[in-house]
Design an enzyme around this catalytic site. Structure first.
Site, short mmCIF file in Angstrom:
data_model
loop_
_atom_site.label_atom_id
_atom_site.label_comp_id
_atom_site.label_asym_id
_atom_site.label_seq_id
_atom_site.Cartn_x
_atom_site.Cartn_y
_atom_site.Cartn_z
N CYS A 1 -0.04 -6.92 -17.08
CA CYS A 1 0.66 -7.66 -16.23
C CYS A 1 1.73 -6.92 -15.70
O CYS A 1 2.67 -6.45 -16.62
CB CYS A 1 1.28 -8.94 -16.53
SG CYS A 1 2.17 -9.88 -15.30
N SER B 1 1.09 -1.17 0.18
CA SER B 1 0.00 0.06 0.12
C SER B 1 1.00 1.17 0.07
O SER B 1 2.01 1.14 0.28
CB SER B 1 -0.81 0.05 1.22
OG SER B 1 -1.57 1.15 1.05
N THR C 1 -7.11 1.70 4.56
CA THR C 1 -6.71 0.90 6.08
C THR C 1 -7.52 1.17 7.09
O THR C 1 -8.05 0.20 7.84
CB THR C 1 -5.40 1.39 6.49
OG1 THR C 1 -4.26 1.13 5.25
CG2 THR C 1 -4.73 0.59 7.75
N CYS D 1 -0.63 -9.57 -7.98
CA CYS D 1 -1.26 -8.15 -7.86
C CYS D 1 -2.85 -8.65 -8.28
O CYS D 1 -3.88 -7.69 -8.01
CB CYS D 1 -0.84 -7.32 -8.70
SG CYS D 1 -0.86 -7.73 -10.80
N CYS E 1 4.77 -13.89 -10.75
CA CYS E 1 3.76 -13.42 -10.35
C CYS E 1 3.96 -12.61 -8.83
O CYS E 1 4.41 -13.63 -8.11
CB CYS E 1 2.60 -14.36 -10.53
SG CYS E 1 1.17 -13.82 -9.67
N CYS F 1 -4.38 -9.53 -13.90
CA CYS F 1 -4.92 -10.26 -15.00
C CYS F 1 -6.56 -10.92 -14.78
O CYS F 1 -7.24 -10.99 -15.79
CB CYS F 1 -4.05 -11.70 -15.11
SG CYS F 1 -3.54 -12.63 -13.50
N ARG G 1 0.08 -4.34 -6.87
CA ARG G 1 -1.36 -4.70 -6.32
C ARG G 1 -2.41 -4.14 -6.70
O ARG G 1 -2.58 -2.83 -6.90
CB ARG G 1 -1.17 -4.67 -4.71
CG ARG G 1 -2.44 -5.57 -4.07
CD ARG G 1 -2.10 -6.88 -3.97
NE ARG G 1 -3.05 -7.66 -3.32
CZ ARG G 1 -4.08 -8.35 -3.63
NH1 ARG G 1 -4.50 -7.77 -4.78
NH2 ARG G 1 -5.00 -9.04 -2.88
#
Length: 544
Positions: free
Chosen positions: A488, A49, A334, A516, A513, A519, A298
Site C-alpha cells: 500500500c 496518469s 488514454t 489506488c 486511502c 490491495c 494508482r
C-alpha cells in the site's frame, strides 16, 4: 432517475463516450439523455496518469481541439531511454535500438486530470449531465440484464446507523450502462465475474504507478523532454517495472515509478523503491533544488490483448481501463481508452436510433471494436508484457525490438499466473532495508498522502472489506510478513501492538486511502475487497 445511457466514471473513456453520443444525437436532431457519475469531488480529482498522450483518438473526437483550448500544451521534443545499472551508473540507449512503440514524436505531456476536466466541459456543452461526488456502489441487474446502477448512501456512520445528514442512494436506470471506472473497477470486477467475461483469457496483470509533481530550477528544465527507464532499484530485488520523468510546462516535471505487481519478495515496498530511486544521478540532476508539490498512486491494468475480457454483456459495455485497453508497450492508454468509448457510443446510438429499448447484448460492438486501429495496436503488442516477464528487461527488450521494429514474430507468448500468487514465503527471501527518507528528495508515506489532498468523511463505514478478519494475522503475517503494510503506497494497513494486551492487531487507516486498488489486486489471500466509500471521498489531485 431514468436516462438513455448512464456512464460510470468521468475518465477519458467515459467522457469520450458521452461526447460521441451527444455529437451523434445532435447531428441527427434526436433527443438523447446521457448521465455521467463520478465518485471524485470534481472531474479529474481521482485521475492519475504519467502522462504522455497520443492525440490520435482526440483528433477523431474533437478535430479542432487546439482551437477549443484543450490543455495539451507541451509537445514532446526529445525521447531518452535509460537503464539504471545500480545506484550510481546508467546507460542511455540510442533511439535506433528502442522499440518504435516507445517513440513519442507528435505526442504531448499533459495533466490527464486537466484533460478530463476539459472533456467534461465539452460534454456538458453538448447536453450531458455530469454528476461529480456520486459513487456508483451497486449494480442493478434484473433477469440477467444490467439496468443501471445505484449510487452510494451518504451520511452513514461507521456502525451502519444513519447520521443527521443521511441521504439514500439513487437508482440511475438506463437503456444501456457504460462502465469506465479505470483500473480494477469495483463494479467492473463484479461484471467480469458474474458474466464470465474473462473466460479463456490469460490472467490479468497490473502495476502500481506512483507519481510526484515537482517545481524545479528553471535552469534545469527542458520543456518536452521525456525520459523512460528501468533497472535499479527494482532489479536489485528481482522485481520489474520502469520509471518516467517528463518535463511539462511552467518549470514542472512529473516523476514516477511503475512497479509490476507480479513481484515475488513480500518485503518489497513499491513506495520505498520509488523514494530511493529519486537519488539516482539520472533523476537527482533535475530534482535537486526543486520542491515536491503533489503525490499520488494508482493501479495500472497492463495485461493487454491476451487478458482483454469480453467487453459486452446484456445491458451494457465495459470500456477503457475497466476492461484493460492500455497498450503497455507504449506506456499509454488514454488514446485506446478514448477510442473504446467512442466505439461504444456509436454502437449504442445506432441501436437506440433503430428503436432499441435497451437490455440487449450489443454484440455489434465486438466487430466494430476489433476493426479499429486501437484493437489492432493491442494485438500487435500482445507479446510485450509476457516477453519482459519471461525473459527479463535485456532479452525481453531484444525480443520486443525485433517484434515491434523489424517484423512481427508469429507467436503469442502467454503469462497465465495471477500477480497475487507470485509472492514467496517471507522466510525464503531476504528482508529489504530501505534508507530513511531525507526530506529533500525522498519522503515518508504520511507526508506524501498529505500532498494528495486525500480526505474521507469522518465516521463512515470502512470501504476496505476483509472477507475474513482473522487472515491478516493468522495467515498473511506468519507466511508473508503481512505485505499489505508495504504494497500500500498510503500507509493504510499496519500491524500494531494493542495498547492493553500487547498482542498484534491489524489496523486499517481507511482515511489515508488514495483509491489506488493495489490491495484488492496484490493481497496474497485475496481477502481484501475495495468498495466505494462515500462519494467525493479520496484524493483531490491538482494537475496530476
Amino acid at each position: 432517475m431514468e436516462f438513455d445511457v448512464v456512464i460510470v466514471g468521468a475518465g477519458p473513456a467515459g467522457l469520450s463516450a458521452a461526447i460521441r453520443l451527444m455529437q451523434q444525437a445532435n447531428d441527427a436532431s434526436q433527443e438523447l439523455t446521457v448521465c455521467v457519475v463520478e465518485k471524485g469531488s470534481e472531474v479529474g480529482a481521482h485521475i492519475l496518469s504519467g502522462a504522455v498522450i497520443e492525440p490520435s483518438a482526440l483528433n477523431e473526437l474533437i478535430p479542432d481541439w487546439k482551437a477549443q483550448g484543450a490543455p495539451l500544451l507541451t509537445e514532446v521534443t526529445e525521447d531518452q531511454i535509460v537503464m539504471l545499472k545500480d545506484a550510481e551508473n546508467s546507460q542511455t540507449f540510442p533511439n535506433a535500438i528502442v522499440p518504435k512503440t516507445m517513440h513519442n514524436e507528435g505526442n504531448y505531456i499533459v495533466s490527464l486530470g486537466n484533460v478530463c476536466r476539459w472533456l467534461a466541459q465539452q460534454a456538458e456543452n453538448l447536453g450531458v449531465e455530469v454528476f461529480p461526488g456520486f459513487a456508483a456502489s451497486e449494480l442493478i441487474i434484473e433477469d440477467g440484464i444490467v439496468r443501471g446502477i445505484i449510487t452510494g448512501d451518504m451520511g452513514v456512520a461507521a456502525d451502519g446507523s444513519e447520521k443527521h445528514d443521511f441521504m439514500p442512494g439513487m437508482e440511475l436506470r438506463a437503456k444501456y450502462t457504460l462502465f469506465s471506472e479505470g483500473s480494477r473497477g469495483h463494479l467492473g470486477k463484479q461484471l467480469i465475474s458474474q458474466f464470465k467475461l474473462d473466460e479463456g483469457k490469460d490472467a490479468q496483470h497490473y502495476g502500481i504507478g506512483i507519481k510526484e509533481l515537482w517545481d524545479i530550477d528553471p535552469a534545469k528544465h527542458q520543456a518536452g523532454l521525456v525520459v523512460h527507464g528501468s533497472g535499479w532499484p527494482l532489479s536489485e530485488n528481482g522485481a520489474s517495472g520502469g520509471f518516467f520523468l517528463y518535463h511539462a510546462e511552467n518549470n514542472q516535471v512529473v516523476v514516477g515509478l511503475i512497479t509490476d505487481l507480479n513481484y515475488s519478495n513480500p518485503h518489497l515496498s513499491p513506495f520505498d523503491e520509488f523514494q530511493r530511486m529519486k537519488h539516482h544521478p539520472v533523476l537527482k540532476q533535475y530534482l535537486e533544488g526543486g520542491k515536491r508539490v503533489s503525490y499520488g498512486a494508482r493501479a495500472i491494468t497492463k495485461g493487454g490483448y491476451n487478458c482483454l475480457p469480453k467487453m459486452t454483456f446484456p445491458g451494457g459495455l465495459l470500456i477503457g481501463c475497466d476492461a484493460g485497453t492500455l497498450n503497455f508497450s507504449k506506456i499509454k492508454g488514454t488514446h485506446t481508452a478514448m477510442k473504446s468509448g467512442m466505439v461504444a457510443a456509436e454502437t449504442i446510438f445506432s441501436a437506440i436510433q433503430g428503436g432499441d429499448e435497451g437490455g440487449k447484448e450489443l454484440t455489434a460492438f465486438t466487430a466494430a471494436w476489433e476493426s479499429t486501429w486501437a484493437f489492432k495496436e493491442l494485438y500487435g503488442s500482445r507479446n510485450f508484457g509476457p516477453a519482459m516477464h519471461k525473459f527479463g528487461p535485456m532479452l525481453g527488450g531484444a525480443f520486443n525490438f525485433v517484434d515491434q521494429n523489424l517484423f512481427s514474430i508469429p507467436v503469442t507468448l502467454h503469462d497465465t499466473e495471477e500477480d497475487y500468487a507470485q509472492l514467496k514465503p517471507a522466510a525464503s527471501v531476504s528482508p529489504i532495508q530501505y534508507p530513511k527518507p531525507d526530506g529533500v528528495l525522498s519522503f515518508d508515506k504520511l507526508t506524501s498522502v498529505f500532498l494528495s489532498n486525500t480526505n474521507h468523511a469522518e465516521d463512515q463505514p470502512c470501504h476496505l472489506k476483509l472477507k475474513d478478519d482473522s487472515i491478516p494475522l493468522q495467515v498473511n503475517l506468519p507466511k508473508w510478513a503481512e505485505p499489505a503494510q508495504r504494497f500500500c503506497p498510503a500507509g493504510v494497513y499496519e500491524v500494531v501492538k494493542d495498547d492493553v494486551t500487547g498482542a498484534d492487531r491489524f489496523q486499517i487507516n481507511s482515511q489515508n486511502c488514495v483509491h489506488c486498488k493495489t490491495c484488492d489486486i496484490k493481497d496474497p489471500s485475496q481477502n481484501i475487497t475495495w468498495v466505494t466509500p462515500e462519494g467525493a471521498g479520496g484524493p483531490n489531485y491538482p494537475n496530476m
